[in-house]
Write an enzyme that holds these catalytic residues in place. Structure first.
Site, PDB file in Angstrom:
ATOM      1  N   GLN A 246       1.194   3.512   2.147  1.00  8.57           N
ATOM      2  CA  GLN A 246       1.877   3.712   3.434  1.00  8.57           C
ATOM      3  C   GLN A 246       2.556   2.439   3.932  1.00  8.57           C
ATOM      4  O   GLN A 246       2.698   2.221   5.143  1.00  8.57           O
ATOM      5  CB  GLN A 246       0.886   4.249   4.475  1.00  8.57           C
ATOM      6  CG  GLN A 246       0.575   5.727   4.307  1.00  8.57           C
ATOM      7  CD  GLN A 246       1.829   6.593   4.411  1.00  8.57           C
ATOM      8  OE1 GLN A 246       2.744   6.307   5.170  1.00  8.57           O
ATOM      9  NE2 GLN A 246       1.863   7.667   3.638  1.00  8.57           N
ATOM     10  N   SER A 247       2.985   1.573   3.014  1.00  2.43           N
ATOM     11  CA  SER A 247       3.609   0.303   3.396  1.00  2.43           C
ATOM     12  C   SER A 247       4.928   0.490   4.138  1.00  2.43           C
ATOM     13  O   SER A 247       5.861   1.118   3.628  1.00  2.43           O
ATOM     14  CB  SER A 247       3.852  -0.513   2.121  1.00  2.43           C
ATOM     15  OG  SER A 247       4.713  -1.599   2.394  1.00  2.43           O
ATOM     16  N   ASN A 248       5.000  -0.089   5.344  1.00  2.00           N
ATOM     17  CA  ASN A 248       6.272  -0.110   6.079  1.00  2.00           C
ATOM     18  C   ASN A 248       7.254  -1.052   5.400  1.00  2.00           C
ATOM     19  O   ASN A 248       8.462  -0.826   5.404  1.00  2.00           O
ATOM     20  CB  ASN A 248       6.047  -0.600   7.512  1.00  2.00           C
ATOM     21  CG  ASN A 248       5.066   0.273   8.262  1.00  2.00           C
ATOM     22  OD1 ASN A 248       5.326   1.440   8.489  1.00  2.00           O
ATOM     23  ND2 ASN A 248       3.918  -0.292   8.627  1.00  2.00           N
TER      24      ASN A 248
ATOM     25  N   CYS B 208       7.552  -1.670   2.212  1.00  2.00           N
ATOM     26  CA  CYS B 208       8.188  -1.016   1.058  1.00  2.00           C
ATOM     27  C   CYS B 208       9.241  -0.021   1.509  1.00  2.00           C
ATOM     28  O   CYS B 208      10.343   0.031   0.944  1.00  2.00           O
ATOM     29  CB  CYS B 208       7.120  -0.343   0.187  1.00  2.00           C
ATOM     30  SG  CYS B 208       6.114  -1.553  -0.709  1.00  2.00           S
TER      31      CYS B 208
ATOM     32  N   GLY C   5       0.838  -1.198   0.000  1.00  2.08           N
ATOM     33  CA  GLY C   5       0.000   0.000   0.000  1.00  2.08           C
ATOM     34  C   GLY C   5       0.876   1.252   0.000  1.00  2.08           C
ATOM     35  O   GLY C   5       2.091   1.176   0.191  1.00  2.08           O
TER      36      GLY C   5
END
Ligand SMILES: *Cc1c(COP(=O)(O)O)cnc(C)c1O
Length: 331
Positions: free
Chosen positions: A76-78, A80, A74
């Site tokens: 706001q992916s941590n 990524c 997403g």
């Protein structure tokens, strides 16, 4: 079982992560003693649980001569954000496929992705897997060597990080002379829970290993227990262990899904403020605030008794906070 030390691994952070007793928080709830395992402060790129998975994933990528990490999540992916940071430390390039709209101005994890110099590709959620393939194929066609990491880093390589984390915890518990009745944590793509469950079985951990689901369900089109069983069993095989985990062996609570993935509500915002004001520790709105809100509710309902000891495994996510500033600044 093989020695995990013999597996390819790229050093990203200092371990063990500390265990802290949440004294004020535990007293305020008047329930079990709550301890916290601080995987939110792993020392790379603002920390989080993906660091442990990436150590083994990048070890494998380097072993295979890859030069570019490609993964998805997403906006706001941590996962990524940490893949972008880890790629830099390992001297690799990084491409991220993010599902969601490109916001007018970047914040939270997306801002960090850009600071780490990752190449970001936006797409719709339904096109994510295909887009991931397309990006990887494009990189290959241009003469690069892409290494594709699945969403959340949750495969039999990434999950080894959490088998190892369980061994790390065992040593810490022995040194602290601490016995746990339960480990509670946020679960979503399954690598953390799968790895912890394998580790727990290997060390014969007696307590519950309870995942609080962020977005997964027990039934429906893609029920989560078979996914967990698959990750756990393949991970065990990868490390030469013959243990098998069946669907029924996973402790999974799906009562706190709220309005959906990355849609925090009052429970999450309250959990953030509570932990911040009792302990000075930050949660993330998407994962850890939902899991901590769930744990708080379970404690208030008497699911754990006063004489019990619970460890909340903090998996990170505080950089998400800034993407929800509008909701959080309301008093
Ligand atoms: C990814 C993530 C989780 C969930 O871990 P999985 O291994 O995907 O189940 C929990 N908390 C945070 C902060 C995460 O980024």
């Amino acid at each position: 079982m093989m020695n995990l030390e013999s597996l390819p691994r790229f050093h990203l952070a200092e371990f063990p992560t500390p265990i802290h007793y949440l004294e004020s928080f535990s007293k305020a709830l008047n329930g079990p003693a709550v301890f916290m395992k601080r995987d939110d402060i792993t020392s790379l790129g603002m920390g989080g649980n993906k660091t442990r998975k990436l150590e083994f994933l990048i070890g494998e990528a380097l072993n295979q001569g890859k030069d570019t990490l490609v993964t998805a999540g997403g906006v706001q992916s941590n996962h990524c954000r940490l893949t972008a940071a880890a790629a830099r430390k390992a001297g690799l390039s990084c491409h991220l496929v993010l599902n969601g709209e490109k916001p007018e101005s970047s914040n939270g994890n997306l801002l960090l992705d850009q600071i780490f110099g990752a190449k970001v590709h936006f797409c719709e959620r339904k096109d994510r897997e295909r887009k991931l393939e397309l990006v990887a194929d494009g990189l290959s066609a241009d003469g690069n060597e892409p290494y594709v990491i699945p969403v959340g880093g949750s495969n039999s390589t990434g999950s080894i990080g959490y088998v190892n984390a369980m061994f790390e915890l065992e040593t810490q518990l022995r040194n602290m002379q601490l016995q746990l009745d339960a480990i509670v944590f946020a679960t979503s793509s399954g690598g953390t829970q799968g790895g912890l469950a394998v580790g727990a079985k290997i060390i014969n951990f007696k307590g519950q290993v309870l995942g609080i689901s962020i977005d997964q369900t027990k039934t429906g089109d893609e029920p989560f227990p078979p996914i967990l069983a698959e990750i756990a069993t393949t991970t065990a095989r990868r490390i030469g262990s013959s243990i098998e985990l069946n669907e029924e062996e996973f402790a999974l609570n799906c009562d706190y899904l709220g309005a959906g993935y990355a849609i925090p509500g009052d429970m999450e915002f309250n959990a953030i403020r509570d932990l911040a004001r009792y302990e000075g520790i930050l949660l993330g709105p998407v994962y850890t605030a939902r899991a901590m809100g769930g744990l708080t509710d379970l404690i208030q309902k008497g699911y754990f008794t006063k004489d019990q000891t619970v460890l909340f495994w903090h998996t990170g996510g505080a950089p998400e906070l800034f993407a929800w500033a509008n909701q959080l600044q309301a008093v």
